[in-house]
Every structure is written in C-alpha cells, then in structure tokens.
Design an enzyme around this catalytic site. Structure first.
Site, PDB file in Angstrom:
ATOM      1  N   ASP B  94      16.336  -3.848  29.559  1.00 49.96           N
ATOM      2  CA  ASP B  94      16.357  -2.464  29.993  1.00 49.96           C
ATOM      3  C   ASP B  94      15.929  -2.461  31.465  1.00 49.96           C
ATOM      4  O   ASP B  94      15.289  -3.397  31.938  1.00 49.96           O
ATOM      5  CB  ASP B  94      15.379  -1.680  29.111  1.00 49.96           C
ATOM      6  CG  ASP B  94      15.671  -0.194  29.130  1.00 49.96           C
ATOM      7  OD1 ASP B  94      16.532   0.231  29.912  1.00 49.96           O
ATOM      8  OD2 ASP B  94      15.029   0.526  28.355  1.00 49.96           O
ATOM      9  N   SER B  95      16.264  -1.417  32.197  1.00 49.03           N
ATOM     10  CA  SER B  95      16.029  -1.417  33.648  1.00 49.03           C
ATOM     11  C   SER B  95      14.608  -1.041  34.033  1.00 49.03           C
ATOM     12  O   SER B  95      14.221  -1.192  35.182  1.00 49.03           O
ATOM     13  CB  SER B  95      16.973  -0.412  34.299  1.00 49.03           C
ATOM     14  OG  SER B  95      16.627   0.898  33.878  1.00 49.03           O
ATOM     15  N   GLY B  96      13.853  -0.503  33.097  1.00 50.33           N
ATOM     16  CA  GLY B  96      12.535   0.022  33.432  1.00 50.33           C
ATOM     17  C   GLY B  96      12.557   1.524  33.663  1.00 50.33           C
ATOM     18  O   GLY B  96      11.505   2.164  33.682  1.00 50.33           O
ATOM     19  N   GLY B  97      13.739   2.094  33.837  1.00 50.87           N
ATOM     20  CA  GLY B  97      13.841   3.528  34.098  1.00 50.87           C
ATOM     21  C   GLY B  97      13.154   4.351  33.015  1.00 50.87           C
ATOM     22  O   GLY B  97      12.247   5.143  33.295  1.00 50.87           O
ATOM     23  N   PHE B  98      13.560   4.110  31.791  1.00 51.40           N
ATOM     24  CA  PHE B  98      13.003   4.901  30.688  1.00 51.40           C
ATOM     25  C   PHE B  98      11.488   4.760  30.598  1.00 51.40           C
ATOM     26  O   PHE B  98      10.774   5.745  30.400  1.00 51.40           O
ATOM     27  CB  PHE B  98      13.655   4.473  29.365  1.00 51.40           C
ATOM     28  CG  PHE B  98      13.147   5.252  28.192  1.00 51.40           C
ATOM     29  CD1 PHE B  98      13.620   6.528  27.924  1.00 51.40           C
ATOM     30  CD2 PHE B  98      12.176   4.717  27.356  1.00 51.40           C
ATOM     31  CE1 PHE B  98      13.139   7.259  26.849  1.00 51.40           C
ATOM     32  CE2 PHE B  98      11.688   5.444  26.276  1.00 51.40           C
ATOM     33  CZ  PHE B  98      12.170   6.715  26.023  1.00 51.40           C
ATOM     34  N   ASP B 148      17.838   4.179  35.910  1.00 49.91           N
ATOM     35  CA  ASP B 148      18.200   5.582  35.728  1.00 49.91           C
ATOM     36  C   ASP B 148      16.978   6.482  35.734  1.00 49.91           C
ATOM     37  O   ASP B 148      15.854   6.032  35.541  1.00 49.91           O
ATOM     38  CB  ASP B 148      18.987   5.775  34.428  1.00 49.91           C
ATOM     39  CG  ASP B 148      18.221   5.286  33.199  1.00 49.91           C
ATOM     40  OD1 ASP B 148      17.268   4.484  33.369  1.00 49.91           O
ATOM     41  OD2 ASP B 148      18.578   5.666  32.081  1.00 49.91           O
ATOM     42  N   GLN B 189      23.951   9.822  31.645  1.00 49.91           N
ATOM     43  CA  GLN B 189      22.883  10.777  31.332  1.00 49.91           C
ATOM     44  C   GLN B 189      23.498  12.172  31.184  1.00 49.91           C
ATOM     45  O   GLN B 189      24.707  12.287  30.980  1.00 49.91           O
ATOM     46  CB  GLN B 189      21.808  10.740  32.430  1.00 49.91           C
ATOM     47  CG  GLN B 189      20.977   9.450  32.454  1.00 49.91           C
ATOM     48  CD  GLN B 189      19.998   9.354  31.283  1.00 49.91           C
ATOM     49  OE1 GLN B 189      19.828  10.295  30.502  1.00 49.91           O
ATOM     50  NE2 GLN B 189      19.365   8.183  31.125  1.00 49.91           N
ATOM     51  N   GLY B 216      19.177   8.622  27.296  1.00 51.65           N
ATOM     52  CA  GLY B 216      18.587   9.948  27.165  1.00 51.65           C
ATOM     53  C   GLY B 216      18.808  10.614  25.822  1.00 51.65           C
ATOM     54  O   GLY B 216      18.658  11.823  25.696  1.00 51.65           O
ATOM     55  N   ASP B 266      19.874  -0.549  19.918  1.00 50.62           N
ATOM     56  CA  ASP B 266      18.574  -1.223  19.888  1.00 50.62           C
ATOM     57  C   ASP B 266      17.552  -0.188  19.482  1.00 50.62           C
ATOM     58  O   ASP B 266      17.730   1.003  19.746  1.00 50.62           O
ATOM     59  CB  ASP B 266      18.172  -1.766  21.267  1.00 50.62           C
ATOM     60  CG  ASP B 266      17.605  -0.665  22.155  1.00 50.62           C
ATOM     61  OD1 ASP B 266      18.396   0.108  22.720  1.00 50.62           O
ATOM     62  OD2 ASP B 266      16.370  -0.545  22.243  1.00 50.62           O
ATOM     63  N   CYS B 304      18.812  -7.247  -1.331  1.00 48.90           N
ATOM     64  CA  CYS B 304      18.618  -7.868  -0.018  1.00 48.90           C
ATOM     65  C   CYS B 304      18.368  -9.367  -0.159  1.00 48.90           C
ATOM     66  O   CYS B 304      17.677  -9.816  -1.074  1.00 48.90           O
ATOM     67  CB  CYS B 304      17.438  -7.203   0.689  1.00 48.90           C
ATOM     68  SG  CYS B 304      17.055  -7.931   2.292  1.00 48.90           S
ATOM     69  N   CYS B 306      16.968 -11.315   2.323  1.00 47.52           N
ATOM     70  CA  CYS B 306      16.064 -11.819   3.364  1.00 47.52           C
ATOM     71  C   CYS B 306      14.919 -12.614   2.753  1.00 47.52           C
ATOM     72  O   CYS B 306      14.666 -12.547   1.549  1.00 47.52           O
ATOM     73  CB  CYS B 306      15.532 -10.669   4.229  1.00 47.52           C
ATOM     74  SG  CYS B 306      14.141  -9.763   3.504  1.00 47.52           S
ATOM     75  N   CYS B 309      12.468 -10.540   0.669  1.00 55.54           N
ATOM     76  CA  CYS B 309      12.964 -10.054  -0.631  1.00 55.54           C
ATOM     77  C   CYS B 309      13.261 -11.194  -1.596  1.00 55.54           C
ATOM     78  O   CYS B 309      13.196 -11.008  -2.807  1.00 55.54           O
ATOM     79  CB  CYS B 309      14.191  -9.167  -0.433  1.00 55.54           C
ATOM     80  SG  CYS B 309      13.756  -7.581   0.329  1.00 55.54           S
ATOM     81  N   HIS B 335      12.342  -7.936   6.846  1.00 55.54           N
ATOM     82  CA  HIS B 335      13.223  -7.157   5.970  1.00 55.54           C
ATOM     83  C   HIS B 335      13.919  -6.019   6.714  1.00 55.54           C
ATOM     84  O   HIS B 335      15.134  -5.840   6.605  1.00 55.54           O
ATOM     85  CB  HIS B 335      12.469  -6.595   4.766  1.00 55.54           C
ATOM     86  CG  HIS B 335      13.292  -5.593   4.026  1.00 55.54           C
ATOM     87  ND1 HIS B 335      14.337  -5.974   3.207  1.00 55.54           N
ATOM     88  CD2 HIS B 335      13.309  -4.230   4.047  1.00 55.54           C
ATOM     89  CE1 HIS B 335      14.937  -4.887   2.736  1.00 55.54           C
ATOM     90  NE2 HIS B 335      14.339  -3.821   3.236  1.00 55.54           N
TER      91      HIS B 335
END
Lengths: 382, 382
Positions: B94-98, B148, B189, B216, B266, B304, B306, B309, B335
C-alpha cells in the site's frame, strides 16, 4: 505388544551417560530426551506440526492446570489428551504436586492431601494422591507422576517431613492406579541434603517402578548442589530404568545432567525465554532485541537447521520483537526448542560413539564463552 | 521474460466475474485473489510456511508501517521485502496514503504532500507522491500503489478536493517511478458520489496502468453504496486490466465484489477476527469463545480442509482462548484466511464453469442464515 510397554532398553553407556529407548503406547522415546512443556495442553506459540518438524517426541502437560481448566473429564470425553491437543507421540503429565505448592494462592497440607485455591479464580480445591492419579488417568498421558510434596530445598526439617510424606503418598499413588497403559514414575525428594536424597532414592527405588524422577531441584539452589544431588540419587536409582530430572533445564543443565546419567528433561525455559527475546546459540544466550542485531542478516545460529534459522535474519526477528508481532515468539520458540532437542540428538550420537566427555567439555567451553552461568530456576509453569 | 511481467490474461468471463492470471516477477497471481495482510511484514500470528500451505499467493504489506519501522533502507539493505519476510511469492505494498490519513496523530495536507506524526513515537514525517514511490521502490514489492488522499466518503466537497489531488499525485507517482520490475496501480477515489467516481475512474483509466484500485470504500459506508460505487467504477475501468478493491473484505464482500468484476482483495478482517475468537463458517461467523463450543468435538468447519479443521476441535480452541494461549490466534487465523482463499478458489472454478451466479447466490443464502450482515469496515491496519 502390551508387555513391551514401558520397557527401557539401554543401547549404550558412556561413563554415566546412557542412550536408550523407552517404549510407550504412543511409540518409543529415544533418550536422552528433552520434553517441551505444554502446560495448558499446548506448547506456547508453536503448533504440533512445528513440534514434529523439530523432532520432539515426548511432550509434558500439567495436571494442575488441566484439572482447573478445561477439567479432566472434558478432556476424557473428547478422547483424552493426545487427541485433545493433537499430539500423537508420547505425553507425560506432572502430578500437580509442584504447582499446588508453587502457584496456588493458599494451601494447607495434611497427611491425606492438600487444600489449595485456584490461581485462576480463587476457588477451593483438594488434591490427594488418589485424586491426582484419577485426574491423570482421565487425561491419559503415557507417563504419569506420583503426587509429591515440594519443600524449600534448603530447609532441612521441612525437607525431611515433605520427603517422608512424599514416600507415603507414593505408596497410595501405586495402590490407586488403575490403567495399565500408563507408566507411573516415583519422585525422589530430599532438598539439598545428601542423606535425605539417599534415603528417598532408596525408598523410591524399592517400589520397582518403570521410571524414576528427581524432584525439587532447579528451584533456586546452586549448580553445585544440583549436580551433587543428581550424583547421589543416580548412584542409587536402578541403572536399568529411566531417570527424569524434573523442570530442568538450560543447555548446560542438559549436558551436566546427561553426564550424570539423566535420561529425561523438561523445562519451560526455551519457550519462556523466546517470549522474552532470548535465544540459544552455541556460544551462549543472546538477546535478539539488542541493537546489535538491528541490521544483522545472519540467522540466530548459523549452524542450526530449524525453520527460523533457515529462513529469517536476526534483523527481521528483532523487527518483529519491536513491532510486538507474535511471529517473533513462534520463531524463537521453534529455534530454542530445536536447540535443546539437537543437544539430545548430538548427545545420543556422542554416547553411541563413546565420546560424550569430549562432546560435553567442548559444548560447555563454547557455551561459557559468551554466557554467564545462570540458575535455570524456571520450573514454575504458568 | 520481462515483457510478460504485469500482463493480465483473462481466461474466462461469467457475467461481470472474471478468472485471470496476473504475471509478476515473483510468479503469477490467479484471480480472483484474496491477499492476506502483513502490515508489518508479517501476517499476524502465522508463518510464511503456513500461508503457503493454505495456498496464499499475493501478500500485502504497509509502506507507512515499514517506513516508520524498521525503515525502508534497512529492508533494502537486507535484500528487499521478499527476503526480509521470507515470502517468495508476489507482494503488494500500500502507498501509505490510507494510513497517513487514518492512523497518524495529526496530519496537514498541502498540494505537495502530507506532514504527519508517527503513531509510534509522535515524530514528524512527510510523505509526498515521490517519497511514497521511493519508499515502495526500496521495499521492492511486485505491485506498488499510488499515493492517494483519503477523504471521509460522505463529505462531497472534501471528496472532490481529495479526488482531484489524488489525480495530480498519480501523475507525479507515474513520473517518479524508476523500477521496471514493479507494477504501479492507480487508485480511484470519489467517496460515495457516482459522478465523482465516474470522473475519477475515467481520469485514472487514461493513465494506462497495469492495474487499477478502488479506494476509499469499506470505511463505514453502506453495503448498497459500496456495491453501487464498484459498479460505476468497473463499468469504466478497462476490462483487460486487474481491478483491486482495497481493504475488502468479509466473505460476502468477496462474493459481491467478484460478482461486480473485482479481481483482487485484501483485508485484515480474517486475522483480526481470529484474534478476537471469531471464525468464518459456511453458515456465517461464529464466536469460538461461546459456551456452546465448550464440549464440541467437531472442528470449526466440517467442510474445511485447513490444518486447524483437520486436527482440532472447537472445544480445544475454546480452551486455548480461555487459557489465553497464542495457538488459538494461529489456528483461527489459518482457518479464516483459508476460508477466504477457498472462496476465491471456488469462485474461479464456478466462473470457469459459467455458474458463478448460482455459486454466489447459494453462498450468500447459506451465509446469511446465521450471520447478521455487518459492515466490514476493517481497513485500518494496526
């Protein structure tokens, strides 16, 4: 098959050090062995798969903790401890004796047993030798321990009283035991007093048990006292049975114990140390949080083949520590446990090749170059 | 080989849903894909080996966090993020903007960039589009994001100002980018305003980037608004490029996003929820700490496959939770992550077989039987 359970076959002796195999319903345990501690039915911050990967065989769990939470009946209902914690290899349960005397808020001993208060919620409980065995039978470990009274190791009068009661309680443990698929080990007490230790070892050895433990050490006494007591006791315990030094230890304690004929060890030290950023290396302990590791691209231990050392730098692990990321505890726990397991593997090899003296001497010389000798004093198991 | 990097090959379309492969220097990413979030260069409480075992391909890390600690230069010095965190498959930063707009204590935006204070120690820092790209180039992820400005989604005036600045900053990100082995994605955005979203999608699409993100969203707006914005934007973004819906989401958000043509997701939700005892099942979320699980011998999810489980009961995991054992977070994280990855695998299969509508409808009907629809609102990434 049943007849072979709990046979201890010694393959090689080198001085006092021995290599053997102890048979259990969940497979053989190659000794000397180090048992990672899973106090609450989990070795803290590692999965059973990770324990298998580093070659753990025997794992310890605590009767005191599991009795209080989730309760032995629930564990039994869910198929026993092996299934509950997903560990298909051997398990050993402590009797709860040590925890009742070290963890519970208040306790009152009488000849029949101990009243104590839960460290979790203050509720009142009572353990007797019979109760401890019943709880351990419900949990279903392969090796179960006699219920003992743990005294301060340097108080002679109380040490003797507690030792004698431990002997009477051992007889009651033996009488009340029902399951034939569990090996009951007796515990030698007697503080740091050679005559008491001798008396206790002789009494306990006479019970003809499948294995014997040395209790009440690594609780604050000097290394010299600890070594002396191991020597006194192991001189008396039958050579053809496994000897378990409870709550020990550090890398040097393992070496020193094996040297004196100990076969089984357990300790919270590797995982507890890991959660406090301490890691074992052949040159002693290091603190991974130290600034010196900030940009170090090398692993914790160049000579180690564990998952942490194969894949991660000291700089990365230090970053995880500073960032309070749980992966730090996991990676360092894997490494520290593997380090102790590797000592037992190397010791077995050295004993088989009749060169344990040299191996032990070299190990301790290297180890002491960077580490102050410290009391392992780490048997309290919260 | 270089020419093939960042090609997006769409294999099948079913309605708006698509199956494709996005090529990166660290291998192809099969889409739709869910990226576990490793904010501080570790997906909380799981190892890279465990991530590989559940089939994770793309992992996200945060520029804001890694810039502050341990610093992008140290990561570069140690061989870049892949080597640092031992993840050999694709990484997105991520760019760090958020984070600058959601985590830092104070911030002051000007046309050139943002001054902000570290959430760790209050120290003062400045990010500009150029700085964000420089940091992301030092970290060395396969996919990097434009810097952003994130507005409150329902404030029209500020949404427009922030959107227009985000556009100007995107041009500067593109100009300052040096490395050819990283794909820069632009971010659309515009809050919850269709005309702004349209304008932003059109501007961003004109930059001819290897991929596009929708930013956003999942920050408190209604599901209806989120779905409407995805539809507006995806109608404009080029069909032949991957679309990434940032910070989303829950199982239902994944289904709804894939349905509307989203390829990449994500979210911290699966691991954060796990640390708070919440687990995904086909019938909705459950709280494993609840008393109803106390003696339940069944796994979290019967269907499941995994590690958690296959090997552990709900009763055992509840015990770990009550005993405050770290293994609980690890098992439930494995899980929950596998659950979302399995949704992407099943979605790919359903799209390839032109039956995604039915798959999605059935999934959502089952899911809603036990779970209240909740805002996923979980993009803050501490």
């Amino acid at each position: 098959m049943t007849r072979q359970w709990f046979e201890y076959k010694i393959e090689q002796v080198d001085g006092h050090a021995r290599v053997g195999t102890f048979q259990t319903p969940h497979g053989g345990i190659s000794t000397p062995v180090f048992a990672p501690v899973g106090t609450q039915a989990t070795v803290k911050s590692v999965t059973p798969a990770q324990l298998e990967e580093i070659g753990a065989s025997l794992v310890l769990a605590n009767t005191y903790h599991l009795y209080l939470r989730p309760g032995e009946n629930l564990v039994a209902e869910l198929g026993g401890l092996h299934r509950f914690m997903n560990w298909s290899r051997p398990i050993l349960t402590d009797s709860g004796g040590f925890q009742v005397f070290s963890l519970s808020d208040t306790r009152k001993v009488d000849e029949d047993g101990v009243n104590f208060k839960s460290h979790i919620d203050g509720s009142t409980h009572r353990f007797t030798p019979e109760k401890s065995i019943r709880v351990q039978e419900a949990l279903g470990a392969d090796i179960i321990m006699a219920f003992d009274e743990c005294a301060e190791p340097d108080q002679r009068e109380y040490s003797e009283v507690a030792m004698l009661r431990t002997h009477r309680w051992l007889e009651r443990c033996i009488s009340s035991k029902m399951r034939s698929d569990q090996a009951l080990f007796g515990i030698v007490q007697g503080g740091i007093f050679p005559d008491l230790r001798r008396q206790s070892a002789e009494f306990t050895a006479r019970q003809e048990l499948p294995g014997y433990a040395i209790g009440g050490l690594s609780v604050g006494e000097s290394k010299e006292d600890m070594h002396a007591m191991i020597e006194v006791v192991n001189d008396i315990l039958p050579k053809e049975k496994p000897r378990y030094l409870m709550g020990v230890g550090s890398p040097e304690d393992l070496i020193n114990g094996i040297w004196r004929g100990v076969d089984i060890f357990d300790c919270v030290l590797p995982t507890r140390l890991a959660r406090h950023h301490g890691a074992f290396t052949p040159f002693g302990r290091i603190n991974l949080a130290n600034n010196i590791n900030a940009s170090d691209s090398s692993p914790i231990d160049e000579s180690c083949g564990c998952y942490a050392c194969r894949n991660f730098s000291r700089a990365y692990i230090r970053h995880l520590i500073l960032a309070k990321e749980m992966l730090a505890g996991t990676l360092v726990s894997i490494h520290n446990l593997n380090f102790l397991l590797e000592i037992t593997r190397q010791s077995r090899q050295a004993i088989l090749e009749s060169r344990f003296d040299r191996y032990a001497t070299e190990f301790l010389n290297r180890w002491h170059t960077h580490t102050e000798s410290e009391g392992s004093n780490s048997r309290d198991q919260l």
